[in-house]
Write an enzyme that holds these catalytic residues in place. Structure first.
Site, PDB file in Angstrom:
ATOM      1  CD  GLU A 117      -2.675  -0.657   2.631  1.00  0.00           C
ATOM      2  OE1 GLU A 117      -2.703   0.264   3.152  1.00  0.00           O
ATOM      3  OE2 GLU A 117      -3.269  -1.603   3.176  1.00  0.00           O
ATOM      4  CG  ASP A 161      -3.238   8.516   7.794  1.00  0.00           C
ATOM      5  OD1 ASP A 161      -3.573   7.216   7.878  1.00  0.00           O
ATOM      6  OD2 ASP A 161      -3.125   9.157   6.730  1.00  0.00           O
TER       7      ASP A 161
END
Length: 276
Positions: free
Chosen positions: A49, A60
């Site tokens: 990824e 995140d």
């Protein structure tokens, strides 16, 4: 069968889970991210990824945010991300972009290179041209993704949507029906890199997801050691690791050789875990 699902199937035939590794493009710099991702491939990652650095990364945690901000401060743009994709995909490893939706919708507008196509169509074509396998979209649900679905289907790109412990069975079924390649199950509620997922905690979500689809199910968010990967690999088809890789490079800032060596060692530990 897509490149991603083929990698999962190969791992399953070997009697193990797949190891999926994440790094943001452009961290610590564009060439450095290519070298790091290739090191992860060589040390045992089955699927890669590549994060698209973005200024509002709602999923995140602080570790990945720091890396993405470093990339943004250095001027990394979506075209650089595609250059990283092309370099890593050339290894033969399925390479997906993990991205928030706004950069995809706006792709090409600033540069004036849209040529009548939408940003979504242009990005899908450029991703396919770079050899990318598809997208993982943490802030896009299938019911709001008709444009991406059409663009991806036209180019056989993977569509990886997320399911979470809070998802209802109906939402899980709708999500897995829209996925191609694999399904991304978040091991914990919250942002990446702040808590550790456990098999006991995530097993019910994996079971509910598998009840709706034959696609592989990868579990991510909160995986950082080989022992933890082994624990989760007994339930999931894939173990997804991001923050631990980023932290390793942050811990060796300024010493690329040491950083790559530490990254390879961590990958080998995690790869051993999914084989345990």
């Amino acid at each position: 069968m897509t490149a991603s699902s083929t990698a999962f199937e190969k791992a399953r035939a070997d009697g193990r889970a797949a190891l999926v590794g994440y790094l943001p493009a452009g961290f610590p710099d564009v060439d450095g991210s290519i070298a790091a991702l290739k090191a992860m491939v060589e040390a045992g990652c089955d699927v890669i990824e590549i994060g698209l650095p973005y200024s509002d990364p709602v999923m995140d945690g602080p570790i990945i945010q720091a890396a993405a901000q470093q990339a943004l401060d250095a001027g990394v743009r979506t075209t650089d991300v595609l250059r990283v994709v092309e370099a890593v995909a050339a290894t033969g490893t399925p390479t997906l972009v993990m991205t928030y939706w706004n950069p995809i919708e706006s792709y090409g507008r600033v540069s004036g290179r849209s040529h009548g196509r939408s940003g979504v169509e242009r990005f899908a074509q450029d991703l396919a041209n770079a050899g990318g396998a598809g997208l993982i979209t943490p802030d896009l649900t299938p019911d709001f993704a008709p444009e991406w679905t059409a663009a991806a289907d036209e180019r056989d790109l993977d569509k990886v949507f997320l399911v979470a412990p809070s998802s209802t069975d109906e939402r899980i079924a709708m999500t897995t029906a829209a996925c191609r390649g694999f399904v991304y199950a978040t091991g914990i509620m919250g942002v990446t890199g702040t808590r550790q997922a456990t098999a006991a905690g995530v097993a019910p979500l994996i079971a509910r997801t598998k009840a709706t689809t034959d696609l592989p199910v990868g579990v991510g968010v909160g995986v950082s050691t080989g022992a933890q990967a082994a624990d989760l690999a007994s339930y999931a088809d894939g173990v997804i690791v991001g923050s631990a890789f980023v932290r390793t490079l942050l811990d060796h800032a300024g010493d690329r050789t040491a950083g790559l060596a530490a990254l390879a060692a961590l990958t080998e530990d995690l790869a051993g875990g999914v084989r345990a």
